[in-house]
Design a protein around this motif. Structure first.
Motif, PDB file in Angstrom:
ATOM      1  N   PHE A   1       0.912  -0.920  -0.110  1.00 41.32           N
ATOM      2  CA  PHE A   1       0.329   0.368  -0.118  1.00 41.32           C
ATOM      3  C   PHE A   1       0.749   1.553  -0.423  1.00 41.32           C
ATOM      4  CE2 PHE A   1      -2.071  -3.136   1.961  1.00 41.32           C
ATOM      5  CZ  PHE A   1      -3.600  -4.007   1.352  1.00 41.32           C
ATOM      6  N   ILE A   2       2.006   1.660  -0.397  1.00 42.56           N
ATOM      7  CA  ILE A   2       3.251   2.333  -0.167  1.00 42.56           C
ATOM      8  C   ILE A   2       2.907   3.225   1.534  1.00 42.56           C
ATOM      9  CG2 ILE A   2       3.805   4.461  -1.334  1.00 42.56           C
ATOM     10  CD1 ILE A   2       2.848   2.839  -3.977  1.00 42.56           C
ATOM     11  N   GLU A   3       1.860   4.330   1.529  1.00 49.36           N
ATOM     12  CA  GLU A   3       1.703   4.495   2.415  1.00 49.36           C
ATOM     13  C   GLU A   3       1.973   3.769   4.084  1.00 49.36           C
ATOM     14  OE1 GLU A   3      -0.401   6.434   0.059  1.00 49.36           O
ATOM     15  OE2 GLU A   3      -1.275   5.708   1.499  1.00 49.36           O
ATOM     16  N   HIS A   4       2.545   4.343   5.439  1.00 49.34           N
ATOM     17  CA  HIS A   4       2.948   3.438   6.757  1.00 49.34           C
ATOM     18  C   HIS A   4       0.809   3.230   7.615  1.00 49.34           C
ATOM     19  CE1 HIS A   4       4.277   3.476  10.635  1.00 49.34           C
ATOM     20  NE2 HIS A   4       5.264   3.242  10.271  1.00 49.34           N
ATOM     21  N   PRO A   5       1.712   2.104   7.851  1.00 50.01           N
ATOM     22  CA  PRO A   5      -0.096   1.549   8.655  1.00 50.01           C
ATOM     23  C   PRO A   5      -0.898   2.905   9.894  1.00 50.01           C
ATOM     24  CG  PRO A   5       1.662   0.257   8.788  1.00 50.01           C
ATOM     25  CD  PRO A   5       1.777   1.134   8.244  1.00 50.01           C
ATOM     26  N   LEU A   6      -0.270   3.731  10.095  1.00 49.14           N
ATOM     27  CA  LEU A   6      -0.050   4.177  11.390  1.00 49.14           C
ATOM     28  C   LEU A   6      -0.024   5.662  11.489  1.00 49.14           C
ATOM     29  CD1 LEU A   6       1.931   2.593  14.175  1.00 49.14           C
ATOM     30  CD2 LEU A   6      -0.411   2.044  13.520  1.00 49.14           C
TER      31      LEU A   6
ATOM     32  N   TYR B   1      -5.177  11.967  12.916  1.00 49.53           N
ATOM     33  CA  TYR B   1      -4.418  11.834  14.402  1.00 49.53           C
ATOM     34  C   TYR B   1      -3.032  12.006  14.182  1.00 49.53           C
ATOM     35  CZ  TYR B   1      -3.564   9.655  18.370  1.00 49.53           C
ATOM     36  OH  TYR B   1      -2.758   9.298  19.404  1.00 49.53           O
ATOM     37  N   SER B   2      -2.376  11.322  13.587  1.00 51.22           N
ATOM     38  CA  SER B   2      -1.094  11.218  13.721  1.00 51.22           C
ATOM     39  C   SER B   2       0.444  11.568  13.003  1.00 51.22           C
ATOM     40  CB  SER B   2      -0.211   9.649  13.633  1.00 51.22           C
ATOM     41  OG  SER B   2      -0.691   8.614  12.848  1.00 51.22           O
ATOM     42  N   THR B   3      -0.814  12.748  11.999  1.00 53.09           N
ATOM     43  CA  THR B   3       0.592  13.339  11.282  1.00 53.09           C
ATOM     44  C   THR B   3       0.160  14.651  11.236  1.00 53.09           C
ATOM     45  OG1 THR B   3      -1.370  13.498   9.452  1.00 53.09           O
ATOM     46  CG2 THR B   3       0.686  11.750   9.438  1.00 53.09           C
TER      47      THR B   3
ATOM     48  N   GLY C   1       4.135   4.897  20.060  1.00 49.00           N
ATOM     49  CA  GLY C   1       4.829   3.566  21.209  1.00 49.00           C
ATOM     50  C   GLY C   1       3.738   3.846  22.240  1.00 49.00           C
ATOM     51  N   SER C   2       2.725   4.983  22.494  1.00 49.26           N
ATOM     52  CA  SER C   2       2.058   4.924  23.573  1.00 49.26           C
ATOM     53  C   SER C   2       0.171   4.498  23.197  1.00 49.26           C
ATOM     54  CB  SER C   2       2.054   5.590  24.224  1.00 49.26           C
ATOM     55  OG  SER C   2       2.147   7.422  24.055  1.00 49.26           O
ATOM     56  N   ASP C   3       0.919   5.135  22.358  1.00 47.47           N
ATOM     57  CA  ASP C   3      -0.924   5.280  21.654  1.00 47.47           C
ATOM     58  C   ASP C   3      -1.305   5.157  19.570  1.00 47.47           C
ATOM     59  OD1 ASP C   3      -3.829   5.583  21.407  1.00 47.47           O
ATOM     60  OD2 ASP C   3      -3.992   7.611  22.115  1.00 47.47           O
ATOM     61  N   PRO C   4      -0.283   3.784  19.488  1.00 44.69           N
ATOM     62  CA  PRO C   4      -0.469   3.752  17.935  1.00 44.69           C
ATOM     63  C   PRO C   4      -2.288   3.494  17.510  1.00 44.69           C
ATOM     64  CG  PRO C   4       0.222   2.273  18.771  1.00 44.69           C
ATOM     65  CD  PRO C   4       0.535   3.425  19.593  1.00 44.69           C
ATOM     66  N   VAL C   5      -2.778   3.914  16.507  1.00 48.75           N
ATOM     67  CA  VAL C   5      -4.154   3.420  16.094  1.00 48.75           C
ATOM     68  C   VAL C   5      -3.598   2.724  14.202  1.00 48.75           C
ATOM     69  CG1 VAL C   5      -5.943   4.447  15.662  1.00 48.75           C
ATOM     70  CG2 VAL C   5      -4.804   5.605  17.112  1.00 48.75           C
ATOM     71  N   PHE C   6      -4.082   1.844  14.219  1.00 41.27           N
ATOM     72  CA  PHE C   6      -4.281   1.990  12.474  1.00 41.27           C
ATOM     73  C   PHE C   6      -4.915   2.678  11.685  1.00 41.27           C
ATOM     74  CE2 PHE C   6      -5.451  -2.216   9.465  1.00 41.27           C
ATOM     75  CZ  PHE C   6      -4.431  -0.986   8.427  1.00 41.27           C
TER      76      PHE C   6
ATOM     77  N   ASP D   1     -11.856   4.439  14.863  1.00 41.33           N
ATOM     78  CA  ASP D   1     -11.589   5.504  13.856  1.00 41.33           C
ATOM     79  C   ASP D   1     -10.990   7.261  13.841  1.00 41.33           C
ATOM     80  OD1 ASP D   1     -13.414   7.296  15.044  1.00 41.33           O
ATOM     81  OD2 ASP D   1     -15.088   7.514  13.370  1.00 41.33           O
ATOM     82  N   ARG D   2      -9.851   7.224  15.009  1.00 41.47           N
ATOM     83  CA  ARG D   2      -9.105   8.432  15.389  1.00 41.47           C
ATOM     84  C   ARG D   2      -8.380   8.749  14.277  1.00 41.47           C
ATOM     85  NH1 ARG D   2      -6.176   8.415  20.038  1.00 41.47           N
ATOM     86  NH2 ARG D   2      -6.564   6.037  20.304  1.00 41.47           N
ATOM     87  N   ASN D   3      -7.622   7.705  13.649  1.00 40.00           N
ATOM     88  CA  ASN D   3      -6.962   8.120  12.790  1.00 40.00           C
ATOM     89  C   ASN D   3      -6.779   7.507  11.374  1.00 40.00           C
ATOM     90  OD1 ASN D   3      -3.389   9.124  12.659  1.00 40.00           O
ATOM     91  ND2 ASN D   3      -3.042   6.656  12.529  1.00 40.00           N
ATOM     92  N   ALA D   4      -8.365   6.821  11.223  1.00 38.93           N
ATOM     93  CA  ALA D   4      -8.794   6.898   9.858  1.00 38.93           C
ATOM     94  C   ALA D   4      -7.504   7.463   8.436  1.00 38.93           C
ATOM     95  CB  ALA D   4     -10.399   7.365   9.478  1.00 38.93           C
ATOM     96  N   ALA D   5      -7.576   6.898   7.247  1.00 38.96           N
ATOM     97  CA  ALA D   5      -7.019   7.479   5.997  1.00 38.96           C
ATOM     98  C   ALA D   5      -7.774   7.970   5.472  1.00 38.96           C
ATOM     99  CB  ALA D   5      -7.222   5.704   5.270  1.00 38.96           C
ATOM    100  N   ASN D   6      -7.929   8.646   5.181  1.00 42.20           N
ATOM    101  CA  ASN D   6      -7.897  10.279   3.562  1.00 42.20           C
ATOM    102  C   ASN D   6      -7.388  10.148   2.631  1.00 42.20           C
ATOM    103  OD1 ASN D   6      -5.751  12.502   4.072  1.00 42.20           O
ATOM    104  ND2 ASN D   6      -6.634  12.431   6.378  1.00 42.20           N
ATOM    105  N   ASN D   7      -7.647  10.805   2.058  1.00 44.08           N
ATOM    106  CA  ASN D   7      -7.478  11.277   0.571  1.00 44.08           C
ATOM    107  C   ASN D   7      -6.251  12.097   0.455  1.00 44.08           C
ATOM    108  OD1 ASN D   7      -9.439   9.278  -0.470  1.00 44.08           O
ATOM    109  ND2 ASN D   7     -11.199  11.173  -0.481  1.00 44.08           N
ATOM    110  N   GLN D   8      -6.190  12.663   1.180  1.00 41.94           N
ATOM    111  CA  GLN D   8      -5.497  13.124   0.887  1.00 41.94           C
ATOM    112  C   GLN D   8      -3.250  12.994   1.864  1.00 41.94           C
ATOM    113  OE1 GLN D   8      -7.792  14.506   2.484  1.00 41.94           O
ATOM    114  NE2 GLN D   8      -8.299  15.722   0.367  1.00 41.94           N
ATOM    115  N   LEU D   9      -3.645  12.081   2.456  1.00 39.07           N
ATOM    116  CA  LEU D   9      -2.102  11.084   2.963  1.00 39.07           C
ATOM    117  C   LEU D   9      -2.444  10.323   2.874  1.00 39.07           C
ATOM    118  CD1 LEU D   9      -2.933  12.641   6.803  1.00 39.07           C
ATOM    119  CD2 LEU D   9      -1.304  13.398   5.430  1.00 39.07           C
ATOM    120  N   ASN D  10      -3.711   9.128   2.024  1.00 41.39           N
ATOM    121  CA  ASN D  10      -3.748   7.637   2.358  1.00 41.39           C
ATOM    122  C   ASN D  10      -3.529   7.563   1.459  1.00 41.39           C
ATOM    123  OD1 ASN D  10      -4.334   8.315   5.561  1.00 41.39           O
ATOM    124  ND2 ASN D  10      -2.744   7.855   5.075  1.00 41.39           N
ATOM    125  N   THR D  11      -3.200   8.065  -0.397  1.00 38.13           N
ATOM    126  CA  THR D  11      -4.128   8.018  -1.979  1.00 38.13           C
ATOM    127  C   THR D  11      -4.321   6.306  -2.035  1.00 38.13           C
ATOM    128  OG1 THR D  11      -3.969  10.182  -1.725  1.00 38.13           O
ATOM    129  CG2 THR D  11      -4.267   8.775  -4.016  1.00 38.13           C
TER     130      THR D  11
END
Length: 438
Positions: free
Chosen positions: A219-224, A228-230, A244-249, A256-266
């Motif tokens: 999928f090329i991009e990072h799973p975490l 939320y994490s950028t 480390g302490s609160d990673p979210v797929f 869905d706090r760190n849900a993929a979106n069309n800008q970061l996770n195309t």
């Protein structure tokens, strides 16, 4: 000692003289040079003095390198240290084989080239991508079976032939017996959460890093890394939190706090639903709460291996457009490129693997039995009947004579390069293993 110059000569602990020929590249730990040693052109990794100074115990690291050289590589896929240099001016290095020119660093498969409007490196086919995943998984397992774990694992550890998926694993100076920690700072993006939080790396943490590598290969991009994490400004504290302490797929079905979106996770959004459910489920489990938090349950190598061997078997050339697409035994699916219907009515069932009966699918030796074998040497290939494309046969690619038991209990033989029709209830015995057409 600063950067080594062409013509510099040094000695290894075995008494061999090496001569620096040219600078090849540099990294955070040191520089890599092309050298001549013992009549061979090889690669020398020479550590920055600052790298040595940051180690918990440089002498222990040096001794570990020597021990690894004496023990030898787990498999031929490793660009393993072969010679250790004498110490000089507070630093040292080790010598390994050169990577062939047809191998590209995995990093290039993950970076977009704006000038050429494509990735800096790309797999020639889905099959090559699956082969690369299988090779990396097998490398991890061989390393772990030898009692080792990685200290610093990332996309720079792998060189891949884009045409075949052959893999060379490098930077093996950071490999040690499990539980030993040299204090080498890796990239948090590839570390298991418990390692980010200070635990020593081990086999279990390696399995998290393996899942990150496999995810990025598909999928090329990072799973975490999602919404939320950028943050606009990443700080060490935030980095420790997100990895480390609160990673979210990014595709966690329960968070869905760190849900993929069309800008970061195309690419992730584009390719996620293309891959079969059993692949998606493994990644959901790999980055779900039980994996990123205690008890840190991880997918073992055998499970990943079975999944990617299956995926490779379900990858076929579309008879309409010629491009590779996925099929599923017992279903009609659409080619992901041209949309044409592809029907697979049956499968060849062995003890551990089921192989879809479809033109172009290869049956590998490792798929025949219930224990691991060679997943790169084909024992047979399924061919389509030219006059009646619905019918298929299996070509014998081995040097053995196969036996085939028909539904009426009569037995026939299949000579090398011969074919056997893949009709329902035919039992095909290859060596000591039998597959049944269902």
């Amino acid at each position: 000692m600063a950067e080594l110059k062409a013509g510099f000569k040094g000695k290894t602990v075995y008494g061999n003289v090496f001569t620096v020929l040219e600078f090849l590249g540099g990294g955070g730990q040191g520089n890599v040079y092309r050298v001549e040693c013992g009549g061979r052109e090889m690669a020398l990794k020479w550590y920055h003095k600052s790298t040595i100074d940051k180690m918990k115990d440089p002498d222990q690291f040096y001794d570990n390198l020597m021990a690894n050289i004496k023990k030898g590589a787990p498999t031929s896929a490793f660009l393993w240290p072969e010679e250790l240099t004498e110490k000089a001016d507070g630093s040292f290095g080790y010598i390994m084989g050169l990577r062939p020119s047809n191998f590209e660093e995995l990093t290039k498969f993950l970076i977009w080239d704006n000038k050429k409007r494509r990735m800096k490196a790309s797999f020639a086919s889905i099959t090559a991508r699956c082969n690369a995943a299988i090779n990396i998984i097998e490398g991890f397992r061989a390393l772990h079976n030898d009692g080792y774990s990685y200290q610093d694992l990332n996309n720079g550890n792998f060189f891949i032939d884009p045409q075949t998926g052959d893999v060379l694993i490098c930077d093996n100076d950071n490999v040690s017996e499990r539980g030993v920690n040299f204090g080498i700072a890796g990239k948090q993006r590839y570390m298991a959460p418990e390692v980010v939080l200070g635990s020593a790396p081990d086999k279990r943490s390696d399995r998290f890093s393996l899942a990150v590598i496999l995810f990025r290969m598909l999928f090329i991009e990072h799973p975490l890394e999602g919404k939320y994490s950028t943050p606009p400004c990443m700080t060490p504290e935030l980095e420790k939190k997100f990895y480390g302490s609160d990673p979210v797929f990014v595709l966690d079905p329960d968070d869905d706090r760190n849900a993929a979106n069309n800008q970061l996770n195309t690419n992730t959004l584009r390719f996620w639903k293309i891959y079969p459910e059993y692949i998606r489920e493994l990644f959901i489990k790999s980055f779900g709460k039980s994996s990123v938090q205690p008890p840190y349950d991880r997918i073992i190598e055998k499970t990943w291996l079975d999944a990617f061997v299956r995926l490779r078997s379900e990858t076929v050339p579309c008879p309409h457009c010629g491009k590779e697409t996925f099929i599923t035994a017992g279903y009609t699916v659409s080619c992901m490129y041209c949309g044409s219907p592809l029907t697979c009515n049956s499968q060849l069932k062995f003890k551990r693997f089921d192989v879809p009966v479809y033109g172009g699918v290869k049956v590998y030796e490792g798929q025949l039995g219930d224990t691991d074998g060679d997943f790169h040497k084909a024992a047979g290939e399924i061919v389509r009947n030219k006059k009646d494309p619905i019918k298929h046969a299996l070509r014998n690619l081995t040097e053995q004579i196969w036996s085939v038991k028909l539904p009426d209990n009569t037995v026939r033989t299949v000579e090398p390069n011969g074919i056997v029709p893949l009709n329902k209830d035919f039992e095909i015995t290859i060596g000591k293993n039998t597959g049944i057409v269902e």
